[in-house]
Scaffold this active site. Structure first.
Site, PDB file in Angstrom:
ATOM      1  N   ILE A  11      71.391 -10.637 130.975  1.00  0.00           N
ATOM      2  CA  ILE A  11      71.102  -9.731 132.086  1.00  0.00           C
ATOM      3  C   ILE A  11      70.539  -8.390 131.643  1.00  0.00           C
ATOM      4  CG2 ILE A  11      72.759 -10.770 133.677  1.00  0.00           C
ATOM      5  CD1 ILE A  11      74.772  -8.625 132.874  1.00  0.00           C
TER       6      ILE A  11
ATOM      7  N   GLU B 255      68.449  -6.335 128.014  1.00  0.00           N
ATOM      8  CA  GLU B 255      68.049  -6.328 126.608  1.00  0.00           C
ATOM      9  C   GLU B 255      67.468  -4.974 126.268  1.00  0.00           C
ATOM     10  OE1 GLU B 255      65.262  -9.347 125.551  1.00  0.00           O
ATOM     11  OE2 GLU B 255      65.858  -9.321 123.438  1.00  0.00           O
TER      12      GLU B 255
ATOM     13  N   ASP C  73      72.109   9.958 127.419  1.00  0.00           N
ATOM     14  CA  ASP C  73      71.140   9.037 128.007  1.00  0.00           C
ATOM     15  C   ASP C  73      71.497   8.754 129.473  1.00  0.00           C
ATOM     16  OD1 ASP C  73      68.828   7.563 127.947  1.00  0.00           O
ATOM     17  OD2 ASP C  73      69.734   5.779 127.069  1.00  0.00           O
TER      18      ASP C  73
END
Length: 508
Positions: free
Chosen positions: A58, A60, A171
């Site tokens: 789901i 990468e 992030d």
């Protein structure tokens, strides 16, 4: 040979069938690749075989892959889990630090927790609860104003939690803040880039920042994606370059070594300059000629030939704070609050990604077109940087900007690229209106319009269909202004944001 000719003939006769055929081939190839990846994961970490049934991949990214799996419970029921497989080349300390962030700070206040961790040699799999969630881009233009308010409130709760432990996420972006719209559940994920503050309570973050710099440069060039989110930064950008703006970043009290980038788009051109840490003039010689464009409005051939400077652990383009873009050595939890501000800006304007740039100095120039050049230059001085801009760029009014983009000020425009008429500063708006209205919203507006003058593209919008966007309070833009404070020292904190009048009737 005959089969090839027949296939070619079929493509010519039935182009739609051929397109479907090739699409199916591509899908089958992708599924086959995912199946092989799952088999390899079982081989790499055999302990997983008896515990989990891996369904699909789901997500990468650069440093990991995420799989959806089910675990058989003693009650006989199945529970969905997310398995994050960290690539074998990941630094051991970085992996341990990420795990410690999840175990210490995770599990409450919208911060993802961890259930198990499996390791076999240099393969590590972190098992987390699975939260089914919506794609940010898919729901952006259908969210009501109240949903946006709740979204931001829950994001600040998560940031307050991790900042309390001295964790700088580094992030923060929509794909790392999972949102289940139906259940109203949220989860801040992916601490792979996290760093600690000087007083961090996460012991492993105190030394994690010294890991190999190569990982950082890889992250800068390859976008990371978690839990299946698409990489939205490949979509068309939402800014418009100012043709005569040139930006130069200067490290104070150091000999300069200028590098340059030039970004060309369909509309206009913007030049940016950055100054790296070096002693080029001291070492200048036949093979290393000195730069002669310092403090001028041009870029010399010497600068053009030098490589771009990349900031370490910079996060995702479009969400980097000014102090990150200017390579400020002292970065705090304030960089996460800036990123949250960019998310809020997208939610209020209906545009995502709001900023997109190929390098840090272009990104800084884009920020200037919203926050103003004088303000950016003044803020940079507070954290030891000097920025030179060849043109004065005025500060945009955040309400005016967001209302124009969302179309709540003078109606949505049907013709692409058309911007509603407004203030005299329109030419400095940092966006290209390439998606004026969501198709669903536009369809409703067409059905519900009372009248439409011939040749006029403005559509009347009923107040009942605005989902609260016609009554956005001043508090929303006041909070946005505080989040996008160019000075990290005075930027609003997560704790302060939760106490802002914008959330006055939401319980902590």
């Amino acid at each position: 040979m005959m089969e090839t000719m027949l296939e070619s003939h079929r493509d010519e006769q039935h182009p739609h069938q051929a397109e479907d055929f090739h699409r199916k081939l591509e899908q089958n190839s992708k599924l086959s690749g995912i199946k092989k990846d799952i088999e390899k994961l079982y081989e790499a970490v055999p302990q997983l075989v008896n515990v989990f049934k891996i369904k699909e991949k789901i997500g990468e990214g650069t440093f990991s892959s995420v799989y959806l799996a089910t675990a058989q419970l003693q009650t006989g029921l199945e529970e969905k889990m997310a398995l994050k497989h960290l690539i074998p080349t990941s630094h051991p300390l970085r992996i341990a630090a990420e795990l410690q962030c999840l175990t210490v700070a995770g599990g409450q206040d919208n911060v993802m927790g961890v259930k198990y961790c499996f390791r076999k040699n240099d393969h590590v799999v972190i098992v987390m609860p699975y939260l089914e969630h919506e794609s940010f881009l898919d729901i952006l233009n259908s969210l009501s104003f109240e949903e946006v308010r709740e979204y931001m409130f829950n994001l600040f709760k998560a940031l307050r939690r991790i900042h309390h432990f001295g964790i700088v996420h580094r992030d923060v972006k929509p794909s790392n803040f999972l949102y289940n719209r139906q259940l109203k559940k949220y989860a801040l994920v992916d601490f792979g880039l996290a760093q600690g503050t000087p007083d961090t309570k996460i012991e492993l973050l105190k030394t994690a920042h010294s890991e190999d710099q190569q990982e950082d440069s890889v992250h800068h060039s390859v976008q990371r994606s978690v839990f299946g989110e698409r990489n939205f930064n490949v979509y068309s950008s939402t800014y418009q370059e100012n043709s005569s703006t040139k930006v130069k970043l200067i490290k104070q009290a150091k000999v300069i070594d200028v590098s340059s980038r030039k970004l060309v788009t369909k509309k206009k051109i913007i030049f940016t300059k950055t100054v790296s840490n070096g002693a080029a003039r001291k070492a200048a010689g036949p093979l290393n000629p000195p730069c002669d464009c310092y403090a001028t409005d041009r870029v010399c051939s010497v600068c053009l030939s030098r490589p771009q400077q990349v900031a370490p652990r910079a996060g995702t383009p479009g969400f980097r704070a000014p102090e990150v873009l200017t390579k400020c050595p002292t970065q705090t939890t304030a960089i996460d609050m800036w990123s949250a501000g960019i998310i809020f800006l997208s939610l209020l304007s209906g545009r995502y990604p709001f900023f997109k740039a190929s390098d840090d100095l272009t990104a800084l120039a884009q920020i200037m077109t919203v926050r103003g050049s004088r303000e950016t230059i003044q803020a940079a001085r507070t954290f030891g940087k000097s920025v030179v801009c060849t043109q004065v760029v005025p500060t945009q009014n955040l309400r005016t900007l967001c209302e124009k983009l969302r179309g709540t000020n003078s109606g949505c425009k049907r013709s692409q690229g058309e911007v509603p008429k407004g203030s005299e500063n329109d030419s400095a708006l940092p966006f290209a209106v390439d998606k004026p209205c969501a198709p669903e919203a536009l369809g409703k507006q067409i059905q519900q319009r009372k009248s439409l003058k011939e040749g006029d593209s403005a559509l009347e919008i009923k107040a009942t269909d605005m989902k609260g966007w016609d009554q956005v309070p001043d508090e929303a833009y006041d909070l946005l202004d505080k989040l996008l404070d160019l000075n990290p020292a005075t930027r609003v904190t997560a704790k302060e944001a939760l106490l802002h009048p914008f959330f006055k009737d939401i319980r902590l």
